[in-house]
Design an enzyme around this catalytic site. Structure first.
Site, mmCIF file in Angstrom:
data_model
loop_
_atom_site.group_PDB
_atom_site.id
_atom_site.type_symbol
_atom_site.label_atom_id
_atom_site.label_comp_id
_atom_site.label_asym_id
_atom_site.label_seq_id
_atom_site.Cartn_x
_atom_site.Cartn_y
_atom_site.Cartn_z
ATOM 1 N N HIS A 176 0.838 -1.205 0.000
ATOM 2 C CA HIS A 176 0.000 0.000 0.000
ATOM 3 C C HIS A 176 0.877 1.262 0.000
ATOM 4 C CE1 HIS A 176 -3.470 2.412 1.909
ATOM 5 N NE2 HIS A 176 -2.416 3.184 2.110
ATOM 6 N N GLU A 177 1.867 1.274 0.915
ATOM 7 C CA GLU A 177 2.747 2.449 1.009
ATOM 8 C C GLU A 177 3.598 2.613 -0.245
ATOM 9 O OE1 GLU A 177 2.307 4.595 3.209
ATOM 10 O OE2 GLU A 177 1.105 3.404 4.572
ATOM 11 N N HIS A 222 1.682 4.515 -2.794
ATOM 12 C CA HIS A 222 1.777 5.975 -2.584
ATOM 13 C C HIS A 222 3.126 6.498 -3.080
ATOM 14 C CE1 HIS A 222 -1.772 6.551 -0.168
ATOM 15 N NE2 HIS A 222 -1.386 5.749 0.800
HETATM 16 ZN ZN LIG Z 1 -2.293 5.168 2.520
#
Ligand SMILES: [Zn+2]
Length: 388
Positions: A68-69, A72
């Site tokens: 997830h990170e 980003h």
């Molecule tokens: Zn996030």
């Protein structure tokens, strides 16, 4: 904020770190799954297997947070926002960014990239959970269902419009796009984020009082959200006050420099004691700045060794501690090392010393700006982070 972390890997050029608190949270998750969840879901499971599966589940959970990170970070980098690294810590994951998006669309894309990945993971796990045949071992179902539930929770929680959570960043980008006014978007999004932060603290503490230990975690996130929203608002105020003031406009010049060949004892006598500053730029034989000599580094050398040791060996070469004269002051304030050390060397293209800029110089400039017609209350801003 995450605090100190240990680098464990580098993925796509992005350093990955873990904080000591991360180990505590992995232990806590493994323990609660091993002592309650797996014995419930898989009747008759041996304790060793149950705790082993608990640990495996905790690690899988953090693997999905890491992806997830990375979503980003990779999208942010592609849109011109520098990424310092990803940290796993008490509250999950944080992608540390330096600077801000240049356009609302960029912010929208990198804010949504993490949740999009978590949504894809959740969808895959949902399909997997449905596809598990009735005859499959209970362990398989228990493993998949736990990941499905936590990923769905992470997705829902992160999409709350509570800046700096992902949903809050999306809201910020949309407000910015709609009104074309970054300052107004930040003021609105951080005010809403603050409200959510206080609500999380209240709900978390109520849960805790009612006996649910998980409430503590929610309360922590509330504290983080309020602090991060405040920091972001202060950064905005600083930016409004200083505008695009350059380092050259506030630095102290000329720079007092220490030759790399000087002994520590001499440097103490001639610089630290006489001039009473906490750090000096160090220059090599050609007059190029190699980094900063801090009072902390000097103090760490044994008294007896100070006459022999050269300052060249003690130089802090962190690139965040050198800055160009045309760089923005507000950008400088986002450098964690600058805020920690309190000083940076100002150098030209050939790394010759032009001056020194200190946190005090920045504060002085801020106070002067506050006296001006625009007014307001600014303060040095800590680095920015996005949670989850
Ligand atoms: Zn996030």
């Amino acid at each position: 904020m995450p605090g100190r972390s240990f680098r464990i890997a580098r993925i796509a050029g992005i350093p990955i770190g873990v904080s000591p608190w991360w180990l505590a949270i992995v232990w806590l998750i493994s323990w609660s799954l091993g002592s309650a969840y797996f014995p419930d879901a898989v009747p008759g499971i041996a304790p060793a297997a149950s705790y082993g599966l608990g640990l495996l589940s905790a690690l899988l959970l953090f693997a999905s947070i890491l992806v997830h990170e990375l979503g980003h970070a990779i999208v942010a980098r592609r849109h011109g926002v520098e990424v310092e690294g990803i940290d796993l810590w008490l509250l999950g994951g944080v992608a540390r960014m330096r600077g801000e998006a240049h356009a609302p669309r960029d912010e929208l894309l990198y804010a949504i990239a993490g949740p999009a990945i978590t949504a894809a993971i959740t969808l895959l796990l949902g399909v997997a959970a449905l596809a598990i045949p009735g005859s499959a071992p209970a362990v398989v179902r228990a493993l998949v269902e736990y990941q499905l539930i936590v990923n769905a929770l992470i997705l829902g929680f992160n999409m709350l419009p509570a800046y700096p959570l992902d949903g809050g960043r999306v809201l910020h980008a949309l407000l910015w796009q709609r009104h074309g006014d970054l300052a107004r978007a930040t003021a609105t999004a951080t005010a809403i984020g603050r409200g959510f932060g206080f609500a999380m603290m209240a709900v978390g503490l109520l849960e805790l009082v009612a006996g649910a230990v998980g409430g503590l975690w929610l309360a922590f996130i509330g504290v983080f959200v309020v602090a991060a929203a405040d920091a972001q608002r202060r950064a905005l105020e600083t930016e409004q006050l200083l505008g695009h003031a350059t380092v050259a406009s506030i630095m102290s010049s000329p720079a007092v420099t220490v030759p790399a060949g000087m002994s520590v004892a001499e440097a103490i006598g001639e610089f630290f004691v006489t001039r009473r500053m906490t750090a000096f730029p160090v220059i090599d034989v050609r007059g190029r700045v190699t980094g900063l000599l801090t009072i902390g580094a000097v103090e760490a050398v044994d008294r007896e060794l100070r006459p022999q040791e050269n300052v060249g060996a003690l130089v802090d070469r962190d690139p965040q501690l050198t800055v160009g004269p045309d760089d923005d002051v507000t950008e400088l304030l986002q450098r964690p090392s600058f805020v920690r050390v309190g000083r940076a060397a100002v150098v030209d293209d050939e790394r010759r010393a032009l001056g020194v800029v200190s946190v005090t110089d920045v504060r002085r400039a801020l106070r002067a700006a506050q006296l001006g017609p625009r007014g307001g209350s600014g303060a040095a801003a800590p680095p920015r982070a996005t949670l989850g």
